[in-house]
Design a protein around this motif. Structure first.
Motif, PDB file in Angstrom:
ATOM      1  N   GLU A  19      10.301  11.740 -11.763  1.00 35.82           N
ATOM      2  CA  GLU A  19       9.232  12.061 -10.798  1.00 35.82           C
ATOM      3  C   GLU A  19       7.951  12.568 -11.455  1.00 35.82           C
ATOM      4  OE1 GLU A  19      10.517  13.789  -7.064  1.00 35.82           O
ATOM      5  OE2 GLU A  19      12.597  13.381  -7.626  1.00 35.82           O
TER       6      GLU A  19
ATOM      7  N   ASP B  30       3.381   3.421  -3.618  1.00 32.02           N
ATOM      8  CA  ASP B  30       3.213   4.588  -4.492  1.00 32.02           C
ATOM      9  C   ASP B  30       3.953   5.811  -3.952  1.00 32.02           C
ATOM     10  OD1 ASP B  30       2.340   4.791  -7.009  1.00 32.02           O
ATOM     11  OD2 ASP B  30       0.372   5.615  -6.529  1.00 32.02           O
ATOM     12  N   LYS B  31       4.413   5.720  -2.711  1.00 35.32           N
ATOM     13  CA  LYS B  31       5.094   6.863  -2.090  1.00 35.32           C
ATOM     14  C   LYS B  31       6.616   6.794  -2.259  1.00 35.32           C
ATOM     15  CE  LYS B  31       1.383   8.561   0.140  1.00 35.32           C
ATOM     16  NZ  LYS B  31       0.507   7.925  -0.851  1.00 35.32           N
ATOM     17  N   VAL B  32       7.141   5.704  -2.796  1.00 31.90           N
ATOM     18  CA  VAL B  32       8.613   5.561  -2.797  1.00 31.90           C
ATOM     19  C   VAL B  32       9.251   6.523  -3.803  1.00 31.90           C
ATOM     20  CG1 VAL B  32       8.500   3.174  -2.042  1.00 31.90           C
ATOM     21  CG2 VAL B  32       8.691   3.670  -4.487  1.00 31.90           C
ATOM     22  N   THR B  33      10.446   6.983  -3.469  1.00 32.83           N
ATOM     23  CA  THR B  33      11.173   7.937  -4.320  1.00 32.83           C
ATOM     24  C   THR B  33      12.133   7.178  -5.239  1.00 32.83           C
ATOM     25  OG1 THR B  33      13.018   8.127  -2.786  1.00 32.83           O
ATOM     26  CG2 THR B  33      11.145   9.618  -2.429  1.00 32.83           C
TER      27      THR B  33
ATOM     28  N   GLU C 187       0.823  -1.228   0.000  1.00 30.23           N
ATOM     29  CA  GLU C 187       0.000   0.000   0.000  1.00 30.23           C
ATOM     30  C   GLU C 187       0.849   1.268   0.000  1.00 30.23           C
ATOM     31  OE1 GLU C 187      -3.200  -0.295  -0.505  1.00 30.23           O
ATOM     32  OE2 GLU C 187      -2.835  -2.455  -0.463  1.00 30.23           O
ATOM     33  N   THR C 188       2.093   1.160   0.462  1.00 26.66           N
ATOM     34  CA  THR C 188       2.944   2.362   0.562  1.00 26.66           C
ATOM     35  C   THR C 188       3.884   2.506  -0.647  1.00 26.66           C
ATOM     36  OG1 THR C 188       4.759   1.261   1.698  1.00 26.66           O
ATOM     37  CG2 THR C 188       2.964   2.101   3.087  1.00 26.66           C
TER      38      THR C 188
ATOM     39  N   GLY D  53       4.232   7.847 -10.312  1.00 29.48           N
ATOM     40  CA  GLY D  53       4.592   7.089  -9.121  1.00 29.48           C
ATOM     41  C   GLY D  53       5.073   5.685  -9.482  1.00 29.48           C
TER      42      GLY D  53
ATOM     43  N   GLN E 190      15.047   5.796  -3.312  1.00 30.95           N
ATOM     44  CA  GLN E 190      14.734   4.568  -2.551  1.00 30.95           C
ATOM     45  C   GLN E 190      14.691   3.359  -3.490  1.00 30.95           C
ATOM     46  OE1 GLN E 190      11.095   6.129  -0.791  1.00 30.95           O
ATOM     47  NE2 GLN E 190      11.929   5.798   1.248  1.00 30.95           N
TER      48      GLN E 190
END
Ligand code: NDP
Ligand code: MG
Length: 394
Positions: A344, A194-197, A191-192, A347, A200
């Motif tokens: 960027e 989509d937030k990765v950079t 679930e998380t 996502g 990372q």
């Protein structure tokens, strides 16, 4: 003396190749080096290795490289553009070509090396994924020798050297087992994701690599491309290729035989081992890699991949089964999506959506010629860019 051209000398594989070559100056001479934008790095390599020729992307970059080299008293001939890349890959003096450009941009020069009957050390998996049988035919028709640099395929090659170029069934092979580290997001909450950079995603737990292949490892598209690569290198159908997660990256891949034997190749995760293997094949040379200490490693773990966590892996298996130009569509869409992620614009979880969209909307056809493959590559890129632009506008 062997005369080596390195396509993509300034990249991760290129630098590792030069590191191995520098250990054996009596056996190898650098004939030519290429880079795309990192001109200063290429100049430093030319100063150390004194190649006859160096190739960059543009006329401006060529002027800049010439200025840097002449300032140091280096008389390497400087050229630019795709025709020059093909020329350094196929020149009569060249014995071996390290194909280490990233992505579809490496197809033309890698193919030129095969058509010129060179020893082709293949790191640029995208070239083979796109062109498949056409590339294998170019190798066979022109007496080239194709040696895999990708650690998994180099491991498989070492576990079944006699099957090279033959269907694995003929050598009693039941299954090829490609190991995969699982990348940096193996255990992260889906679930998380989509937030990765980009940073990372590029922080690989066991290998230090270029940014594109690092993102591919995080999505496991890298393993998907490798499944297709294994199909072409070893003549194995999709059903005979299995992916196994092995986080320590110590077993680089395995071959299961019909009598129950499983052969594996092990080593520290350092690309200088497969590079040295392929350079010297069938001999062995030192690579600078430390001997593996299994007591220190202590534990080797394995698990099956979760295709829901890694939809790109499923997309790649589907493209291999679909055949024709489907793998070329997959590869092109992936290149565009990964670049958009690195920039960027999208996502991490959108990467697989871009690829799925392209595969659904661009009809694939027969991979009848390199021109047909390049046309599909172009169509897939256009569709991927349009989809991303539409998402950004929404
Ligand atoms: P890098 O990004 O580190 O290096 C890529 C090289 O290609 C650089 O020399 C770069 O030049 C050059 N290049 C980039 N774009 C172009 C272009 N459009 N035209 C011509 N040259 C270009 O990548 P890696 O070394 O990590 O990977 C290279 C290939 O090897 C990939 O196909 C990858 O999948 C494969 N591979 C890599 C592994 C690894 O451990 N790194 C392992 C297994 C396979 P510049 O530096 O000037 O930008
Ligand atoms: Mg690999």
């Amino acid at each position: 003396m062997q005369y080596i051209t390195i396509l993509g000398a300034t990249g991760s594989i290129g630098v590792s190749t030069l590191d191995v070559l520098a250990r054996h100056p009596e056996q190898y001479s650098v004939y030519a080096l290429s880079a795309h934008t990192r001109v200063a790095e290429l100049a430093a390599q030319c100063l150390q290795f004194r190649p006859q020729r160096a190739v960059v992307a543009t006329a401006d970059a060529a002027l800049e490289l010439t200025r840097l080299l002449r300032g140091q008293g280096v008389d390497t001939q400087v050229e630019y553009g795709e025709a020059a890349l093909c020329a350094i890959a196929s020149a009569p003096q060249v014995t071996g070509v390290m194909a280490a450009i990233v992505g579809a941009a490496g197809l033309a020069p890698t193919l030129a090396a095969a058509r010129a009957g060179k020893k082709v050390l293949l790191a640029n998996k995208e070239a083979l994924v796109m062109s498949g049988q056409l590339f294998i035919d170019a190798v066979h028709d022109n007496g080239a020798v194709l040696l895999p640099i990708d650690s998994e395929h180099n491991a498989i090659f070492q576990c079944m050297p006699h099957a090279h170029g033959r269907a694995p069934g003929a050598a009693g092979v039941a299954k090829i087992v490609l190991t995969a580290s699982g990348g940096p997001f193996l255990t992260r909450d889906v679930e998380t994701l989509d937030k990765v950079t980009p940073d990372q995603a590029c922080k690989h737990p066991t290998w230090a690599m270029g940014r594109k292949i690092s993102v591919d490892s995080a999505t496991m598209m890298n393993k998907g491309l490798e499944v297709i690569e294994a199909h072409w290198l070893f003549g194995a159908p999709a059903e005979q290729i299995e992916v196994l997660i092995h986080p320590q990256s110590v077993i680089h891949s395995m071959v299961s035989y019909i009598d129950g034997s499983v052969l594996a190749q092990l080593g520290n995760p350092d690309m200088r081992t497969p590079i040295a293997h392929a350079l010297a094949y069938p001999q062995r040379i030192a690579s600078g890699v430390a001997q593996l200490d299994l007591a220190q490693v202590a534990t080797l773990q394995f698990e099956r991949p979760d295709f829901r966590r890694f939809p790109c892996l499923a997309l790649a298996f589907d493209a291999l089964r679909a055949g024709g130009t489907a793998p070329a569509l997959l590869n092109a869409a992936n290149e565009v999506a990964v670049q958009a992620f690195l920039d960027e614009q999208i996502g991490f979880r959108q990467i697989d959506r871009v690829i799925a969209h392209v595969i659904e909307t661009v009809p694939h056809g027969a991979a009848s010629s390199i021109e047909a493959v390049m046309e599909q590559d172009r169509l897939a890129r256009a569709a991927a860019h349009a989809y991303i632009a539409q998402r950004l506008a929404a």
